[in-house]
Design a protein around this motif. Sequence first.
Motif, PDB file in Angstrom:
ATOM      1  N   ASP A  95       0.821  -1.207   0.000  1.00 16.81           N
ATOM      2  CA  ASP A  95       0.000   0.000   0.000  1.00 16.81           C
ATOM      3  C   ASP A  95       0.861   1.267   0.000  1.00 16.81           C
ATOM      4  O   ASP A  95       0.572   2.234  -0.699  1.00 16.81           O
ATOM      5  CB  ASP A  95      -0.942   0.011   1.205  1.00 16.81           C
ATOM      6  N   SER A  96       1.939   1.265   0.795  1.00 15.57           N
ATOM      7  CA  SER A  96       2.782   2.467   0.857  1.00 15.57           C
ATOM      8  C   SER A  96       3.461   2.733  -0.487  1.00 15.57           C
ATOM      9  O   SER A  96       3.563   3.879  -0.921  1.00 15.57           O
ATOM     10  CB  SER A  96       3.817   2.347   1.975  1.00 15.57           C
ATOM     11  N   THR A  98       2.275   1.755  -3.387  1.00 14.83           N
ATOM     12  CA  THR A  98       1.197   2.155  -4.298  1.00 14.83           C
ATOM     13  C   THR A  98       0.943   3.654  -4.164  1.00 14.83           C
ATOM     14  O   THR A  98       0.798   4.359  -5.161  1.00 14.83           O
ATOM     15  CB  THR A  98      -0.087   1.346  -4.011  1.00 14.83           C
ATOM     16  N   GLU A  99       0.917   4.132  -2.926  1.00 11.96           N
ATOM     17  CA  GLU A  99       0.741   5.574  -2.692  1.00 11.96           C
ATOM     18  C   GLU A  99       1.865   6.379  -3.335  1.00 11.96           C
ATOM     19  O   GLU A  99       1.620   7.430  -3.944  1.00 11.96           O
ATOM     20  CB  GLU A  99       0.677   5.865  -1.187  1.00 11.96           C
ATOM     21  N   SER A 110      -7.183   8.158  -5.807  1.00 11.07           N
ATOM     22  CA  SER A 110      -6.711   8.124  -4.428  1.00 11.07           C
ATOM     23  C   SER A 110      -6.271   6.695  -4.095  1.00 11.07           C
ATOM     24  O   SER A 110      -6.720   5.748  -4.746  1.00 11.07           O
ATOM     25  CB  SER A 110      -7.816   8.579  -3.470  1.00 11.07           C
ATOM     26  N   PRO A 111      -5.437   6.537  -3.096  1.00 10.55           N
ATOM     27  CA  PRO A 111      -5.015   5.188  -2.709  1.00 10.55           C
ATOM     28  C   PRO A 111      -6.186   4.264  -2.376  1.00 10.55           C
ATOM     29  O   PRO A 111      -6.115   3.061  -2.604  1.00 10.55           O
ATOM     30  CB  PRO A 111      -4.127   5.421  -1.488  1.00 10.55           C
ATOM     31  N   THR A 112      -7.271   4.822  -1.853  1.00 12.24           N
ATOM     32  CA  THR A 112      -8.432   3.985  -1.522  1.00 12.24           C
ATOM     33  C   THR A 112      -9.171   3.497  -2.770  1.00 12.24           C
ATOM     34  O   THR A 112      -9.947   2.550  -2.689  1.00 12.24           O
ATOM     35  CB  THR A 112      -9.420   4.740  -0.604  1.00 12.24           C
ATOM     36  N   ASP A 113      -8.926   4.128  -3.917  1.00  7.26           N
ATOM     37  CA  ASP A 113      -9.537   3.682  -5.184  1.00  7.26           C
ATOM     38  C   ASP A 113      -8.847   2.435  -5.736  1.00  7.26           C
ATOM     39  O   ASP A 113      -9.403   1.734  -6.575  1.00  7.26           O
ATOM     40  CB  ASP A 113      -9.446   4.778  -6.257  1.00  7.26           C
ATOM     41  N   ALA A 115      -7.391  -1.226  -5.499  1.00 13.60           N
ATOM     42  CA  ALA A 115      -7.444  -2.485  -4.749  1.00 13.60           C
ATOM     43  C   ALA A 115      -6.100  -3.208  -4.798  1.00 13.60           C
ATOM     44  O   ALA A 115      -5.773  -3.979  -3.905  1.00 13.60           O
ATOM     45  CB  ALA A 115      -8.545  -3.384  -5.299  1.00 13.60           C
ATOM     46  N   ARG A 137     -11.231  -0.126  -7.260  1.00 18.40           N
ATOM     47  CA  ARG A 137     -12.491  -0.229  -6.529  1.00 18.40           C
ATOM     48  C   ARG A 137     -13.587   0.618  -7.166  1.00 18.40           C
ATOM     49  O   ARG A 137     -14.676   0.718  -6.624  1.00 18.40           O
ATOM     50  CB  ARG A 137     -12.283   0.192  -5.084  1.00 18.40           C
TER      51      ARG A 137
END
Length: 169
Positions: A95-96, A98-99, A110-113, A115, A137
């Motif tokens: 995740d880090s 990916t950000e 955004s990172p939350t978009d 998966a 997502r």
Amino acid sequence: MIALQIEDTKDFTSKLFLQEVFDPFWVLEGSIRTHSTLLLDGHLNPDFYSAEELEELGMKEQPYVCWRVLRPFCFDFIKGKKAPLSFKFSFRLSDSNTEKLLAQSGVSLSPTDVAGLFLNLHYSQTGIQLTTGISLRLFTTDKSLDHAWDAMVQRFLKQKEIAFLTRCR
């Protein structure tokens, strides 16, 4: 998505199993076929570790085991006089990281978009193929993240001196 053919199988497998090249990647799943088949589920079982061990391994907040932890076990399974019949691994960028890729590439997600950003490895008697993939997502026709991830994987391989041919896009 791109498909890449690795040019030097021996060099690549050395970097995969004996060096730290792929250690930061999370392992979603894998399989190795030798005298029998080893199946890997990369979901982290945090109850196996103490809080201190999770912190020390850098796995406190992650859902998957990183390749650094599984690599020695996988190497022990394949080492010997005969090459494996095949192996497959599905890796995911953390995740880090990916950000970081989103910030560096200027992609408007955004990172939350996201998966996941994936790197799939497949070895057989015909060689090693790598394919990239992404999962979002949300629905979008924008392919800028696909292109940024594909470019990053190619830069990563070149930086690690892994020769490849692009098979298709």
